[in-house]
Design an enzyme around this catalytic site. Structure first.
Site, PDB file in Angstrom:
ATOM      1  N   LYS A  97       7.490  45.947  57.454  1.00 13.32           N
ATOM      2  CA  LYS A  97       7.481  45.149  58.962  1.00 13.32           C
ATOM      3  C   LYS A  97       6.039  44.492  58.924  1.00 13.32           C
ATOM      4  O   LYS A  97       6.083  43.045  59.711  1.00 13.32           O
ATOM      5  CB  LYS A  97       7.720  46.095  59.968  1.00 13.32           C
ATOM      6  CG  LYS A  97       6.828  47.296  60.108  1.00 13.32           C
ATOM      7  CD  LYS A  97       7.688  48.438  59.619  1.00 13.32           C
ATOM      8  CE  LYS A  97       6.456  49.526  59.527  1.00 13.32           C
ATOM      9  NZ  LYS A  97       7.405  50.806  58.866  1.00 13.32           N
ATOM     10  N   GLY A 178       4.334  65.386  58.259  1.00  6.12           N
ATOM     11  CA  GLY A 178       4.480  64.342  57.529  1.00  6.12           C
ATOM     12  C   GLY A 178       4.930  63.301  58.276  1.00  6.12           C
ATOM     13  O   GLY A 178       5.342  62.026  57.786  1.00  6.12           O
ATOM     14  N   GLU A 181       0.776  59.498  59.920  1.00  9.82           N
ATOM     15  CA  GLU A 181      -0.370  59.368  58.894  1.00  9.82           C
ATOM     16  C   GLU A 181      -1.494  60.143  59.259  1.00  9.82           C
ATOM     17  O   GLU A 181      -1.858  60.062  60.446  1.00  9.82           O
ATOM     18  CB  GLU A 181      -0.513  58.021  58.523  1.00  9.82           C
ATOM     19  CG  GLU A 181       0.989  57.330  57.976  1.00  9.82           C
ATOM     20  CD  GLU A 181       0.952  56.113  57.617  1.00  9.82           C
ATOM     21  OE1 GLU A 181      -0.265  55.706  57.107  1.00  9.82           O
ATOM     22  OE2 GLU A 181       1.711  55.286  57.246  1.00  9.82           O
ATOM     23  N   LYS A 196       7.853  45.249  64.381  1.00 12.16           N
ATOM     24  CA  LYS A 196       9.265  45.274  64.582  1.00 12.16           C
ATOM     25  C   LYS A 196       9.628  44.175  65.624  1.00 12.16           C
ATOM     26  O   LYS A 196      10.783  43.854  65.577  1.00 12.16           O
ATOM     27  CB  LYS A 196       9.588  46.685  64.663  1.00 12.16           C
ATOM     28  CG  LYS A 196       9.317  47.562  63.474  1.00 12.16           C
ATOM     29  CD  LYS A 196       9.363  49.027  63.815  1.00 12.16           C
ATOM     30  CE  LYS A 196       8.924  49.725  62.608  1.00 12.16           C
ATOM     31  NZ  LYS A 196       8.933  51.307  63.029  1.00 12.16           N
TER      32      LYS A 196
END
Ligand SMILES: NC(=O)c1ccc[n+]([C@@H]2O[C@H](COP(=O)([O-])OP(=O)(O)OC[C@H]3O[C@@H](n4cnc5c(N)ncnc54)[C@H](OP(=O)(O)O)[C@@H]3O)[C@@H](O)[C@H]2O)c1
Length: 415
Positions: A97, A178, A181, A196
């Site tokens: 994106k 997870g 980040e 987006k």
């Protein structure tokens, strides 16, 4: 007629590996991966090392490869790969994106000039087929609004803060699982959702937004007292990408919203995404699904690859048929604004105050604020404040002038 697709894949991380797995389990598609380019050849892979190299030319100069699937995590490197692939006459499928939001019109033109397709369903909403629906299903219906939860990481964090965790705890847990980040800036400051939104505005309204036109404010400054306020009032805080079209004007932003129980996003929790499309004839429709993850995202990539068998390409019908649209910044919006002190709260100019509270730890106000006032501050980096939009409160203010009254720090309507 279906054609044979020979794929050159860039990236074999979360989504790339997922794509390999879903392709292997799909019997209907005449597509195979010929070569995979990654960054670090020393990493252990789950498949035959013979597939891999770090040499982009092995894909880009291979005449047999007619589809490049770009699934890397570096948008500048992706730009070089995608532009070369399009110029070489290869179809491109991407989930990137950031790349697409930055270079949308250039990449679309390049694909057209070279008579190839450039598809990117996975780049918005993970598994949710929103781009293709905007392109095909709503091509004749005039859309007035598109909004949604398009970032799974922040939705996961907000789900946890809604249950009583602090923002820092929820972020740490999301990182350990997870979902977030190590550098969470792109997610928690609303940049990922903004990229987006650029794509949604393009396909919903035919409008190419510039990055700096769209305000993005995330959830980094959310305090425990904001989450408590929401809980006590039976509300939830959700990060929404919001785009609306009023006549020929387009308004778009990413910001936390304080939503009631009857709002479409209220029960969209954890890593789920949801997008609501509001159209003239079909009214409101909700798309819900997993916004991230290996297989859900790979399923959207697979769908694009499958569409290439029939030479599918986006037509950007709204860009062709709609009248010229312009970005609008003359509007007001109703907000909840909390601050670490009454003094700090008074420094922000409101058009109208509807509710206010002043306490020892913090103060807050609910009221109407002009967008120009919002634009003055870099809210993502203002630890003294947290701001959330009250849904559906955007109003055009063109032609109305406001003046600040000295006493209460309020702004009075002049005309
Ligand atoms: N993860 C999701 O749920 C999700 C959802 C929607 C969209 N996306 C998008 O999908 C794309 C891939 O995400 P991901 O989560 O799969 O990332 P990832 O797990 O971090 O994997 C990235 C891959 O890119 C490779 N790579 C990095 N730079 C490269 C370069 N210059 N040339 C070739 N390969 C390179 C890496 O190689 P090594 O393996 O050698 O390090 C790795 O295989 C991103 O654009 C992301 O925004 C992801």
């Amino acid at each position: 007629m279906k054609k044979q697709l020979t794929i050159g894949l860039f990236g074999f991380g979360c989504v790339g590996t997922g794509l390999y797995e879903v392709l292997n389990r799909t019997t209907l598609l005449q597509a195979s991966i010929k070569h995979i380019v990654i960054k670090d050849l020393s990493k252990k892979r789950i498949i035959d090392p013979g597939y891999f190299s770090t040499d982009a030319d092995r894909i880009l100069n291979d005449k047999e490869i007619n589809v490049v699937v770009e699934l890397i995590n570096d948008y500048e490197a992706a730009y070089a790969i995608v532009t070369r692939a399009l110029k070489a006459g290869k179809h491109v499928v991407s989930a990137n994106k950031k790349l697409i939001a930055y270079y949308l019109d250039e990449l679309v033109s390049l694909a057209k000039e070279n008579n190839v397709s450039f598809l990117y369903e996975a780049s918005v909403g993970g598994s949710i087929p929103i781009i293709r629906n905007l392109e095909e299903y709503y091509n004749n219906d005039s859309l007035s609004n598109i909004s949604g939860i398009v970032n799974g990481t922040t939705n996961y964090i907000l789900t946890k803060t809604g249950e009583g965790e602090s923002f820092d705890e929820a972020l740490k847990n999301a990182q350990e699982l997870g979902f977030a980040e190590l550098d969470p800036t792109s997610d928690v400051d609303g940049f990922d959702a903004k990229y987006k939104l650029v794509l949604l505005l393009k396909h919903a309204f035919g409008f190419t937004a510039k990055q700096d036109e769209l305000w993005n404010y995330g959830i980094r400054q959310l305090k425990d007292w904001d989450a408590t306020y929401a809980r006590e009032k039976g509300l939830k805080i959700k990060l929404l990408a919001y785009g609306t079209r009023i006549n020929n004007q387009v308004i778009g932003f990413v910001a936390p919203h304080l939503i009631p129980a009857n709002h479409f996003a209220f029960n969209v929790e954890n890593e789920f995404n949801a997008v609501v499309v509001e159209a003239l004839f079909s009214d409101k429709q909700l798309f819900l699904g997993k916004g991230a993850g290996s297989h859900p995202t790979a399923s959207a990539v697979l769908s694009d690859i499958s569409a290439l068998q029939f030479d599918y390409a986006y037509e950007y019908k709204k860009s062709k048929t709609e009248e010229a649209l312009a970005f609008e910044s003359d509007y007001s919006v109703k907000v909840y604004l909390s601050a670490t002190s009454q003094e700090k709260l008074d420094q922000v100019r409101f058009i109208e105050t509807l509710e206010t509270y002043s306490g020892p730890s913090h103060s807050y106000k609910i009221g109407i604020i002009p967008y120009e006032e919002i634009r003055k501050q870099d809210w993502n980096n203002e630890p003294d404040y947290f701001l959330a939009i009250i849904p559906d409160s955007v109003e055009l203010t063109k032609g109305i002038e406001f003046k600040e009254t000295e006493s209460a720090g309020l702004i009075e309507e002049l005309s």
